[in-house]
Every structure is written in structure tokens, then in C-alpha cells.
Write an enzyme that holds these catalytic residues in place. Structure first.
Site, short mmCIF file in Angstrom:
data_model
loop_
_atom_site.label_atom_id
_atom_site.label_comp_id
_atom_site.label_asym_id
_atom_site.label_seq_id
_atom_site.Cartn_x
_atom_site.Cartn_y
_atom_site.Cartn_z
N ASP A 172 -10.23 3.10 1.35
CA ASP A 172 -10.32 2.68 2.84
C ASP A 172 -11.32 3.67 3.60
OD1 ASP A 172 -9.41 0.09 2.46
OD2 ASP A 172 -7.42 0.45 3.13
N LYS A 218 0.76 -1.27 0.20
CA LYS A 218 -0.08 -0.03 -0.01
C LYS A 218 0.74 1.27 -0.08
CE LYS A 218 -4.41 -1.39 2.12
NZ LYS A 218 -5.53 -1.29 3.10
P1 NAP Z 1 -1.08 -2.82 9.81
O1 NAP Z 1 -0.64 -1.90 8.78
O2 NAP Z 1 -0.18 -3.95 9.80
O3 NAP Z 1 -1.28 -2.41 11.03
C1 NAP Z 1 -1.87 -3.04 12.08
C2 NAP Z 1 -1.92 -2.50 13.53
O4 NAP Z 1 -2.36 -3.31 14.65
C3 NAP Z 1 -0.45 -1.84 14.04
O5 NAP Z 1 -0.44 -0.50 14.67
C4 NAP Z 1 -0.14 -2.89 15.04
O6 NAP Z 1 0.81 -2.55 16.21
C5 NAP Z 1 -1.59 -3.41 15.69
N1 NAP Z 1 -1.30 -4.58 16.09
C6 NAP Z 1 -1.06 -5.54 15.55
N2 NAP Z 1 -0.97 -6.85 16.36
C7 NAP Z 1 -1.53 -6.33 17.55
C8 NAP Z 1 -1.87 -6.67 18.94
N3 NAP Z 1 -1.65 -8.17 19.15
N4 NAP Z 1 -2.34 -6.02 19.89
C9 NAP Z 1 -2.25 -4.59 19.36
N5 NAP Z 1 -2.05 -4.20 18.40
C10 NAP Z 1 -1.75 -4.92 17.48
O7 NAP Z 1 -2.69 -3.51 9.11
P2 NAP Z 1 -3.88 -2.51 8.58
O8 NAP Z 1 -3.79 -2.86 7.33
O9 NAP Z 1 -4.06 -1.48 9.25
O10 NAP Z 1 -5.08 -3.45 9.19
C11 NAP Z 1 -5.49 -3.69 10.23
C12 NAP Z 1 -6.64 -4.58 10.44
O11 NAP Z 1 -7.68 -4.06 9.83
C13 NAP Z 1 -6.52 -5.86 9.79
O12 NAP Z 1 -6.91 -6.83 10.68
C14 NAP Z 1 -7.18 -6.11 8.57
O13 NAP Z 1 -7.85 -7.11 8.23
C15 NAP Z 1 -8.44 -4.92 8.99
N6 NAP Z 1 -8.85 -4.31 7.46
C16 NAP Z 1 -9.95 -4.58 7.41
C17 NAP Z 1 -10.60 -3.70 6.23
C18 NAP Z 1 -11.93 -3.85 5.93
O14 NAP Z 1 -12.38 -3.44 4.90
N7 NAP Z 1 -12.92 -4.40 6.76
C19 NAP Z 1 -9.59 -2.90 5.71
C20 NAP Z 1 -8.49 -2.83 5.97
C21 NAP Z 1 -7.71 -3.46 6.98
P3 NAP Z 1 2.28 -2.05 16.01
O15 NAP Z 1 2.31 -0.91 15.59
O16 NAP Z 1 2.55 -2.14 17.55
O17 NAP Z 1 2.75 -3.29 15.21
#
Ligand code: NAP
Length: 272
Positions: free
Chosen positions: A102, A66
Site C-alpha cells: 500500500d 490486514k
Molecule cells: P480503516 O483502517 O478502517 O481506517 C479508517 C480511518 O478513517 C480511521 O482512522 C477512522 O477514524 C477514519 N474515519 C472513518 N470514518 C470517518 C469519518 N466519518 N470522519 C472522519 N474520519 C473517519 O480503513 P483503511 O484501510 O485505512 O482505509 C481507509 C480508506 O482508504 C477507505 O475508504 C479505503 O477504501 C481507502 N483505501 C484505498 C486504497 C486504494 O488503493 N485506493 C487502499 C487502501 C484503502 P477513527 O479512527 O476515528 O475511527
């Protein structure tokens, strides 16, 4: 035939091909939406050769590309620049245009229950999805934004980019109902299959009756949402965001209204 697809690594889990192929078929558009599983070291080749030569008319972009895809694009929308990530690309006569829908996915899903305007918003996580949610909330003039993370030091840039508070997740053992927010959004993967018994936030700590939105959609009723329901809080499930951003992508690529009900039915069939 026009070619579209999802760019990521890995991408096999994505439900986007189901949605867009169903929509193309329903509207009689001669197009196909494929998987483009491209490792980071092949990204440059992919953009300079495959995208142009196939040619690919449009792409959804997911982890880990991304941000890294942005250097290969000719134009990037203002919202995608502010969010700092692109989740959609359109190829217009070899000019690659980057967008981020998004945040629209977040905005339209939340609007079904509440308007961000003048609301206090809490967001768990500081990744790409959290940045999109933060943009949606601040774009709609929310009154306060708090980002909950594991390590606030690591996310100081987030605080400056969006002029918001970045705090540690509250102590899970605390009992005080002291956090006053109107909507809490989970933008971490916590609670996602197979770790379905986890929740990112102790809802006992929230004062009042906030709305709880979980971006995770596998399962639809996450542990966090089940706990919210048990407390009588309103909830928003994650598939709504996926659908709302997919509708926008489809319209951006084809210039046609997306067949929303058909796409929604297809997604729900595959999430049950
Ligand atoms: P990302 O860029 O990898 O960011 C993940 C975030 O979650 C980071 O800030 C990370 O913290 C935090 N995190 C990961 N594991 C954690 C834990 N065990 N406890 C607390 N914080 C934790 O991912 P993303 O693209 O933002 O996506 C995040 C989530 O949203 C995913 O599950 C994805 O499937 C979902 N999502 C859904 C949609 C939808 O259309 N419904 C769209 C986009 C994303 P750190 O910074 O500390 O590593």
C-alpha cells in the site's frame, strides 16, 4: 493451475480479481485469482488448512485481516512491520511471506505529481491506509507530518510510531486560510459511494495551492477532489494507488513485469 486470491470479509466488492485475472490471461500464465471471504473466526483454519492444502500461491489481504493475518506468517518485511499491517502474502514452498505494498501504491501515485521529500504532508484518518501513507511520506523524508483524526487521544500510538503530530480535524466552520501543507491525503472512507456528497476536510482552510490526493476511488472524482479542482489545486485520484500496489503484488508473486496498461484499462472500464 496456480491459485491466488483476495482474503477479506466481505470481499465481494473488490476489483482485484479483475485486475489480476486479466494480467494472468494477458501473459498466458495458468493461474486463477479468486475471492476468499473468510470470517475472523475462520482465519486460523484458513491459514493452517486451505492456504497450505489448496495450495494458495499468493493473497491480497483486506479489511479486517490486514493485522490479524500477521500471526500466521513465517516472515514479514521490514516495511510491513513498521506499517503494522500486511496487504500481500506469498506462499514460497509453504513459507508464508508478508509484505505491504500500500505504501508503494501511495508513493508511486504521489510521485506522478510531487516528491514527498522536504514537503509538509497532511493525512486524514489513522487507519491502515493512513499508516501506509505516513510510512511513504516519512520514508521519502518529508519535512512535516500531520494526521487529522476525530479523536487524537485514541491515536497517540500513531504519533509515537511515526513521530508525527496527531490533531483534531480543523473546525469546519473556520474561515482562516491557516493550514500550511503541500499535500493533503484522504485516508478515510468519507466521500465514498453512496455518501458521495461528503468531504473529510474543508479545503478553504488551506493556505497556498496544495496537491489533494483522495484514496477513495468510488467515485473517481470525489467531492473533495471536485472542490480541489474548483480551487485550481492539482489532484490525484484513488485508483492510481490501487493500480500501483497491484502492479507490485503481481511482480512479487510471479517474478514477471506486470502488464500495466492492460490492468489499468481493465480497472478504468469497471470504474466508469
Ligand atoms: P480503516 O483502517 O478502517 O481506517 C479508517 C480511518 O478513517 C480511521 O482512522 C477512522 O477514524 C477514519 N474515519 C472513518 N470514518 C470517518 C469519518 N466519518 N470522519 C472522519 N474520519 C473517519 O480503513 P483503511 O484501510 O485505512 O482505509 C481507509 C480508506 O482508504 C477507505 O475508504 C479505503 O477504501 C481507502 N483505501 C484505498 C486504497 C486504494 O488503493 N485506493 C487502499 C487502501 C484503502 P477513527 O479512527 O476515528 O475511527
Amino acid at each position: 493451475m496456480d491459485i491466488y486470491g483476495i482474503l477479506g470479509f466481505p470481499v465481494g466488492h473488490s476489483l482485484s480479481p479483475l485486475l489480476h485475472n486479466k494480467a494472468f490471461k494477458n501473459l498466458g500464465i495458468n493461474a486463477e485469482y479468486d475471492y476468499f471471504e473468510i470470517s475472523p473466526d475462520r482465519l486460523k483454519y484458513f491459514f493452517s488448512n486451505e492456504v497450505i492444502n489448496l495450495p494458495i500461491k499468493g493473497l491480497s489481504v483486506t479489511i479486517p485481516h490486514k493485522i490479524s493475518c500477521m500471526e500466521f506468517l513465517d516472515e514479514i518485511s521490514e516495511s510491513a512491520q513498521k506499517i503494522g499491517a500486511v496487504n500481500t502474502i506469498k506462499n514460497e514452498n509453504n513459507k508464508l511471506i508478508g509484505e505491504n505494498f500500500d505504501w508503494i501504491g501511495v508513493r508511486d501515485s504521489v510521485l506522478e505529481e510531487i516528491d514527498f521529500k522536504n514537503k509538509r504532508v497532511g493525512i486524514c484518518g489513522a487507519g491502515g491506509a493512513a499508516r501506509a501513507a505516513t510510512f511513504a511520506a516519512s520514508h521519502a523524508a518529508c519535512s512535516e507530518l500531520i494526521i487529522f483524526v476525530r479523536d487524537p487521544q485514541k491515536h497517540q500510538k500513531f504519533a509515537t510510531d511515526f513521530n508525527c503530530k496527531v490533531l483534531n480535524f480543523p473546525d469546519l466552520n473556520s474561515k482562516a486560510k491557516s493550514i500550511e501543507i503541500d499535500i493533503l491525503i484522504n485516508a478515510t472512507p468519507v466521500g465514498m459511494y453512496p455518501e458521495i456528497n461528503l468531504s473529510p476536510f474543508n479545503l478553504d482552510l488551506l493556505a497556498g495551492k496544495p496537491i489533494i490526493f483522495d484514496m477513495v476511488y468510488k467515485p473517481l472524482q470525489t467531492k473533495m477532489l471536485q472542490e480541489a479542482k474548483a480551487k485550481g489545486f492539482k489532484t490525484i485520484t484513488g485508483e492510481k494507488m490501487l493500480l500501483n500496489q497491484a502492479y507490485k503484488q503481481f511482480e512479487f508473486w510471479t517474478g514477471m513485469p506486470s502488464p500495466k496498461e492492460i490492468m489499468k484499462k481493465e480497472l478504468l472500464k469497471n470504474l466508469q
